[in-house]
Design a protein around this motif. Sequence first.
Motif, PDB file in Angstrom:
ATOM      1  N   GLU A 163       0.590  -1.132  -0.091  1.00  0.00           N
ATOM      2  CA  GLU A 163       0.040   0.040   0.081  1.00  0.00           C
ATOM      3  C   GLU A 163       0.996   1.419   0.027  1.00  0.00           C
ATOM      4  O   GLU A 163       1.789   1.498   0.858  1.00  0.00           O
ATOM      5  CB  GLU A 163      -1.041  -0.022   1.299  1.00  0.00           C
ATOM      6  N   GLU A 164       0.952   1.972  -1.206  1.00  0.00           N
ATOM      7  CA  GLU A 164       1.626   3.648  -1.075  1.00  0.00           C
ATOM      8  C   GLU A 164       0.677   4.355  -0.243  1.00  0.00           C
ATOM      9  O   GLU A 164      -0.618   4.470  -0.440  1.00  0.00           O
ATOM     10  CB  GLU A 164       1.807   3.758  -2.338  1.00  0.00           C
ATOM     11  N   PHE A 165       1.342   5.162   0.342  1.00  0.00           N
ATOM     12  CA  PHE A 165       0.831   6.262   0.979  1.00  0.00           C
ATOM     13  C   PHE A 165       0.909   7.423   0.322  1.00  0.00           C
ATOM     14  O   PHE A 165       1.662   7.855  -0.392  1.00  0.00           O
ATOM     15  CB  PHE A 165       1.442   6.336   2.457  1.00  0.00           C
ATOM     16  N   VAL A 166      -0.123   8.389   0.502  1.00  0.00           N
ATOM     17  CA  VAL A 166      -0.082   9.637  -0.149  1.00  0.00           C
ATOM     18  C   VAL A 166      -0.654  10.676   1.104  1.00  0.00           C
ATOM     19  O   VAL A 166      -1.297  10.513   1.991  1.00  0.00           O
ATOM     20  CB  VAL A 166      -1.415   9.702  -1.266  1.00  0.00           C
ATOM     21  N   VAL A 167      -0.267  11.937   0.566  1.00  0.00           N
ATOM     22  CA  VAL A 167      -0.748  13.092   1.482  1.00  0.00           C
ATOM     23  C   VAL A 167      -1.989  13.506   0.840  1.00  0.00           C
ATOM     24  O   VAL A 167      -2.067  13.696  -0.382  1.00  0.00           O
ATOM     25  CB  VAL A 167       0.463  13.928   1.569  1.00  0.00           C
ATOM     26  N   VAL A 168      -2.807  13.978   1.946  1.00  0.00           N
ATOM     27  CA  VAL A 168      -4.127  14.642   1.308  1.00  0.00           C
ATOM     28  C   VAL A 168      -4.056  16.205   1.785  1.00  0.00           C
ATOM     29  O   VAL A 168      -3.856  16.502   2.983  1.00  0.00           O
ATOM     30  CB  VAL A 168      -5.235  13.855   1.743  1.00  0.00           C
ATOM     31  N   LEU A 169      -4.317  17.038   0.605  1.00  0.00           N
ATOM     32  CA  LEU A 169      -4.157  18.299   1.065  1.00  0.00           C
ATOM     33  C   LEU A 169      -5.622  19.070   0.940  1.00  0.00           C
ATOM     34  O   LEU A 169      -6.425  18.670   0.202  1.00  0.00           O
ATOM     35  CB  LEU A 169      -3.370  19.230  -0.082  1.00  0.00           C
ATOM     36  N   HIS A 238     -10.893  19.893   3.554  1.00  0.00           N
ATOM     37  CA  HIS A 238     -11.853  21.265   4.176  1.00  0.00           C
ATOM     38  C   HIS A 238     -10.600  22.070   4.880  1.00  0.00           C
ATOM     39  O   HIS A 238     -11.078  23.253   5.156  1.00  0.00           O
ATOM     40  CB  HIS A 238     -12.850  20.865   5.095  1.00  0.00           C
ATOM     41  N   GLY A 239      -9.350  21.678   4.686  1.00  0.00           N
ATOM     42  CA  GLY A 239      -8.416  22.648   5.170  1.00  0.00           C
ATOM     43  C   GLY A 239      -7.970  22.478   6.838  1.00  0.00           C
ATOM     44  O   GLY A 239      -7.291  23.548   7.009  1.00  0.00           O
ATOM     45  N   LEU A 240      -8.619  21.777   7.108  1.00  0.00           N
ATOM     46  CA  LEU A 240      -8.297  21.809   8.801  1.00  0.00           C
ATOM     47  C   LEU A 240      -6.748  21.255   9.116  1.00  0.00           C
ATOM     48  O   LEU A 240      -6.119  21.814  10.023  1.00  0.00           O
ATOM     49  CB  LEU A 240      -9.240  20.401   9.347  1.00  0.00           C
ATOM     50  N   GLY A 241      -6.156  20.420   8.114  1.00  0.00           N
ATOM     51  CA  GLY A 241      -4.937  20.223   8.179  1.00  0.00           C
ATOM     52  C   GLY A 241      -4.521  19.148   7.074  1.00  0.00           C
ATOM     53  O   GLY A 241      -5.384  18.600   6.398  1.00  0.00           O
ATOM     54  N   VAL A 242      -3.352  18.588   6.993  1.00  0.00           N
ATOM     55  CA  VAL A 242      -2.961  17.635   5.753  1.00  0.00           C
ATOM     56  C   VAL A 242      -2.821  16.279   6.756  1.00  0.00           C
ATOM     57  O   VAL A 242      -2.792  16.393   7.910  1.00  0.00           O
ATOM     58  CB  VAL A 242      -1.542  17.974   5.333  1.00  0.00           C
ATOM     59  N   THR A 243      -3.113  15.144   5.900  1.00  0.00           N
ATOM     60  CA  THR A 243      -2.939  13.868   6.438  1.00  0.00           C
ATOM     61  C   THR A 243      -2.193  12.768   5.575  1.00  0.00           C
ATOM     62  O   THR A 243      -2.051  13.306   4.231  1.00  0.00           O
ATOM     63  CB  THR A 243      -4.493  13.443   6.728  1.00  0.00           C
ATOM     64  N   LEU A 244      -2.011  11.551   6.059  1.00  0.00           N
ATOM     65  CA  LEU A 244      -1.168  11.041   5.263  1.00  0.00           C
ATOM     66  C   LEU A 244      -1.979   9.345   5.531  1.00  0.00           C
ATOM     67  O   LEU A 244      -2.078   8.992   6.660  1.00  0.00           O
ATOM     68  CB  LEU A 244       0.296  10.630   5.877  1.00  0.00           C
ATOM     69  N   VAL A 245      -2.456   8.701   4.398  1.00  0.00           N
ATOM     70  CA  VAL A 245      -3.298   7.760   4.282  1.00  0.00           C
ATOM     71  C   VAL A 245      -2.818   6.794   3.164  1.00  0.00           C
ATOM     72  O   VAL A 245      -2.191   7.238   2.316  1.00  0.00           O
ATOM     73  CB  VAL A 245      -4.840   7.975   4.253  1.00  0.00           C
ATOM     74  N   PRO A 246      -3.162   5.509   3.216  1.00  0.00           N
ATOM     75  CA  PRO A 246      -2.760   4.569   2.242  1.00  0.00           C
ATOM     76  C   PRO A 246      -3.506   5.025   1.012  1.00  0.00           C
ATOM     77  O   PRO A 246      -4.883   5.516   1.048  1.00  0.00           O
ATOM     78  CB  PRO A 246      -3.646   3.299   2.631  1.00  0.00           C
ATOM     79  N   ALA A 247      -3.143   5.137  -0.290  1.00  0.00           N
ATOM     80  CA  ALA A 247      -3.832   5.622  -1.066  1.00  0.00           C
ATOM     81  C   ALA A 247      -5.162   5.019  -1.674  1.00  0.00           C
ATOM     82  O   ALA A 247      -5.849   5.473  -2.174  1.00  0.00           O
ATOM     83  CB  ALA A 247      -2.984   5.229  -2.704  1.00  0.00           C
ATOM     84  N   SER A 248      -5.384   3.562  -1.485  1.00  0.00           N
ATOM     85  CA  SER A 248      -6.551   3.117  -1.629  1.00  0.00           C
ATOM     86  C   SER A 248      -7.729   3.519  -0.729  1.00  0.00           C
ATOM     87  O   SER A 248      -8.757   3.198  -0.986  1.00  0.00           O
ATOM     88  CB  SER A 248      -6.477   1.644  -1.508  1.00  0.00           C
ATOM     89  N   ALA A 249      -7.134   4.220   0.519  1.00  0.00           N
ATOM     90  CA  ALA A 249      -8.298   4.508   1.283  1.00  0.00           C
ATOM     91  C   ALA A 249      -8.734   5.978   0.914  1.00  0.00           C
ATOM     92  O   ALA A 249      -9.919   6.468   1.573  1.00  0.00           O
ATOM     93  CB  ALA A 249      -7.637   4.563   2.942  1.00  0.00           C
ATOM     94  N   VAL A 250      -8.316   6.528  -0.076  1.00  0.00           N
ATOM     95  CA  VAL A 250      -8.998   8.048  -0.621  1.00  0.00           C
ATOM     96  C   VAL A 250     -10.119   7.702  -1.112  1.00  0.00           C
ATOM     97  O   VAL A 250     -10.187   7.085  -2.399  1.00  0.00           O
ATOM     98  CB  VAL A 250      -7.622   8.684  -1.392  1.00  0.00           C
ATOM     99  N   PRO A 251     -11.212   8.318  -0.986  1.00  0.00           N
ATOM    100  CA  PRO A 251     -12.435   8.143  -1.748  1.00  0.00           C
ATOM    101  C   PRO A 251     -12.276   8.665  -3.127  1.00  0.00           C
ATOM    102  O   PRO A 251     -11.445   9.697  -3.142  1.00  0.00           O
ATOM    103  CB  PRO A 251     -13.498   9.061  -0.995  1.00  0.00           C
ATOM    104  N   HIS A 252     -12.987   8.518  -4.181  1.00  0.00           N
ATOM    105  CA  HIS A 252     -12.726   8.679  -5.522  1.00  0.00           C
ATOM    106  C   HIS A 252     -13.134  10.117  -5.621  1.00  0.00           C
ATOM    107  O   HIS A 252     -12.378  11.059  -6.515  1.00  0.00           O
ATOM    108  CB  HIS A 252     -13.772   7.946  -6.520  1.00  0.00           C
ATOM    109  N   ASP A 253     -13.817  10.780  -4.869  1.00  0.00           N
ATOM    110  CA  ASP A 253     -14.265  12.102  -5.056  1.00  0.00           C
ATOM    111  C   ASP A 253     -13.156  13.044  -4.474  1.00  0.00           C
ATOM    112  O   ASP A 253     -13.231  14.289  -4.574  1.00  0.00           O
ATOM    113  CB  ASP A 253     -15.627  12.640  -4.594  1.00  0.00           C
TER     114      ASP A 253
END
Length: 297
Positions: A163-169, A238-253
């Motif tokens: 599982e690759e991790f990605v940052v969500v901004l 929504h700009g509360l902060g950044v997070t790091l999650v597995p890529a497959s856990a990011v919802p499509h939208d």
Amino acid sequence: MSLRQFEYALAVAEEGSVTAAAELLRVAQPSVSQQIRGLERELGVELFDRTPSGLVPTAVGRAFLREAEVAVSAARRARATARAGADEVAGELVVAVQLGFGTRQLPGALGALRRRFPRLEVTVFEEPSSAELDRLCRRGLLDLALMAACDESPEDAHHLGDEEFVVVLGEGHRRLAADRVELRALAGEPWVRFDRGSALDGVLLNVLRENVLQENEPAPATAARASQTATAVRWAAHGLGVTLVPASAVPHDHEHLARPVSPAVSQPVIAVLRQGAGPAETALLELLRQESWNGRP
């Protein structure tokens, strides 16, 4: 003692009352009360304290219920195995997933499994702690566990991929212009983290310590803590902060807000089957192998 008594006691412990347990089991309330009283007489102990708020397991009751759960799970598996011998796989399959892993792969595999075995009942739950998953596996309470590999992973674990991790901004974040985000460029950002002691929070904290935090900086600026990956992604969006999650856990939208990081962060994903796994567990493992995982075709 009988398995029916064990099942009744477990239902009372789960629901906190005889009435609610009877509704759950779809039996008459006096039947549940009678079975619990008979069980306590036979054991010579009180399994439940009768309190104004309901029935609460005693210390002895909690110890008994742990063993009762093992016995009931074993009985269900025995029934399923017997039916499988007649080419009719039925019964309950209990699957646990470490929070954030296999979010896209597991639904497809489970859908294919149910089409193959329509009489199979599948129970799935998420567990944030890899240590708890390992304990449940050793107790025989899980048929299959899906988790990130760790130092304590069993030798007979099955590696599915990575599982690759990605940052969500957040929307409009200046780093969205890049195809890949340098972790050190996120110094000073507030972070949406996960529950203390969870595997996901452990990954995030290790990554920040190695790549983002200054030498004497004890911890990242924490904007919030989430119990679910989807919640963490929404809050980050929504700009509360950044997070790091597995890529497959990011919802499509929200995929347009996710970016790979540099240096890359990934975790091997493994499946652990119970000892003496039956045809349903084996079939699910093979279906998971056929799903697309990072690091594997």
